[in-house]
Write an enzyme that holds these catalytic residues in place. Sequence first.
Site, short mmCIF file in Angstrom:
data_model
loop_
_atom_site.label_atom_id
_atom_site.label_comp_id
_atom_site.label_asym_id
_atom_site.label_seq_id
_atom_site.Cartn_x
_atom_site.Cartn_y
_atom_site.Cartn_z
N HIS A 193 -62.22 -6.19 -18.45
CA HIS A 193 -62.83 -6.11 -19.78
C HIS A 193 -62.72 -7.43 -20.52
O HIS A 193 -62.70 -7.47 -21.76
CB HIS A 193 -62.20 -4.99 -20.62
CG HIS A 193 -62.05 -3.69 -19.89
ND1 HIS A 193 -63.00 -2.70 -19.93
CD2 HIS A 193 -61.09 -3.26 -19.05
CE1 HIS A 193 -62.61 -1.69 -19.17
NE2 HIS A 193 -61.45 -2.01 -18.61
N SER A 249 -75.67 -33.79 -25.91
CA SER A 249 -76.55 -33.26 -26.94
C SER A 249 -77.20 -34.43 -27.66
O SER A 249 -76.60 -35.49 -27.82
CB SER A 249 -75.72 -32.42 -27.92
OG SER A 249 -76.36 -32.38 -29.18
N LYS A 257 -70.61 -33.60 -27.44
CA LYS A 257 -70.87 -32.48 -26.53
C LYS A 257 -70.94 -32.88 -25.06
O LYS A 257 -71.42 -33.94 -24.70
CB LYS A 257 -72.21 -31.82 -26.90
CG LYS A 257 -72.16 -31.11 -28.22
CD LYS A 257 -71.60 -29.73 -28.08
CE LYS A 257 -72.70 -28.76 -27.70
NZ LYS A 257 -72.21 -27.40 -27.65
N GLU A 274 -75.43 -22.97 -16.40
CA GLU A 274 -76.29 -22.19 -17.31
C GLU A 274 -77.67 -21.98 -16.70
O GLU A 274 -78.24 -20.89 -16.77
CB GLU A 274 -76.43 -22.93 -18.65
CG GLU A 274 -75.17 -22.93 -19.49
CD GLU A 274 -75.33 -23.86 -20.68
OE1 GLU A 274 -76.02 -23.48 -21.64
OE2 GLU A 274 -74.78 -24.97 -20.64
#
Length: 461
Positions: free
Chosen positions: A162, A283, A289, A296
Amino acid sequence: MNPSDSPQYTWAGRFSEPMSEVVKRYTASVAFDRRLWRHDIRASLAHATMLARQEIISAADLADIERGMAQIAEEIETGTFVWSLDLEDVHLNIEKRLTTLVGDAGKRLHTGRSRNDQVATDIRLYLRDAIDDILSLLKQFQSRLLDLAEAEAATPLPGFTHLQVAQPVTFGHHLLAYFEMTRRDAERFVDCRRRTNRLPLGAAALAGTSYPIDRHLVAELLGFDGVCENSLDAVADRDFAIEFCGASALVMMHLSRLSEELVLWMNPRFGFITIADRFCTGSSIMPQKRNPDVPELARGKTGRVYGHLMALLTLMKGQPLAYNKDNQEDKEPLFDAVDTVTDTLRIFAEMIAGISTRPENMRDALRQGYATATDLADYLAHRGLPFRDAHAVVGLAVRHAEALGVDLSELALADLRQFSALIDEDVFKALTVDGSLAARNHIGGTAPEQVLAAIARARRK
Ligand code: ARG
């Protein structure tokens, strides 16, 4: 004009007007099926060899066909071949050029054959190669995974259920879970290859052919394990392509789960790993970043492979036997599934090798969440307390520790004994992370010793 010299030269004889431009574009597949050219030529050469052996065409015709095909291969490879939309697909483009180059022998190539069994053969040859590439990439990915698992065989981190801290596991053990998943993926591709590797040629349009062909010879020349035993089935079904997309969807699903974990582990709240800069991007606005774009994208691309599986299943479901033009729509989904799985595996093999771990952060994460609570319950159960009661006792101890803001292992013995008189000094061994890991020492367990044994077994295979 001889009808076989018109642009749509194969079938223009029956028609009174040319095809409209928009229909031409709508029906043509050459823009995407040209990637089958090697397989198309290979299959044509095997077919022509068989025709000559069976004395259906002459040895001179075969020699002309071989010479013409060699030149066509060269032209395509060097980029001088002119692909024509008027010629609809890869098959007619190559055949037309062959006829231009060698004359009548080129026109005899299609004897005892149809584009229906031709395309089914090309696709199977193509897919067989694609599966072989994928299997070798899977192996590379797995071997990098095993290297990392070996380096981290004893590195503890919280295992989650979980997404909440559950019990300590080793990072090596966690990585080996993906080894097992991809092992089954490889089995699925091997299995799919078996059913893909059968020869449709000889089925002709749908009913077989009246020429004295030798299908087994063609199968042997092309390295097929056997022939498709029913001519209608041979040209009509694409179940092998669907199966491939099914296997592809599953391997992508596994890589997508790994991607999700990599993204989480890279977040500073976890800080378990860093992925090498060459797999990340920055970024345009936030200078600090480093984004895990590769995992992804893999997660995102999984959706398109699922889509291809659904597209092919839907493509087949309403088709009466035998061949229907619908089947031309098998190619783009199949090609894109091949490309997506191939690229993703190639990049993942490299990315895994470029992961550096932060074991101190993994261990640190175990200081929160009472990961060894089950070990305390097991300790009490070993001493005779029924497990359900032990569970309840430890629940109370956790509440107490939580109120004090400490781990179970940081409670004083006297404190712990308030919850059960069965607890002794040796409890602290059970409450440590390393004790918890070492205790799970059976096949499939997370103990470092077992992880190393599993890696050794995997490497032997
Ligand atoms: N381009 C077609 C395909 O991909 C080749 C077979 C065409 N056959 C036909 N009868 N029109 O399926």
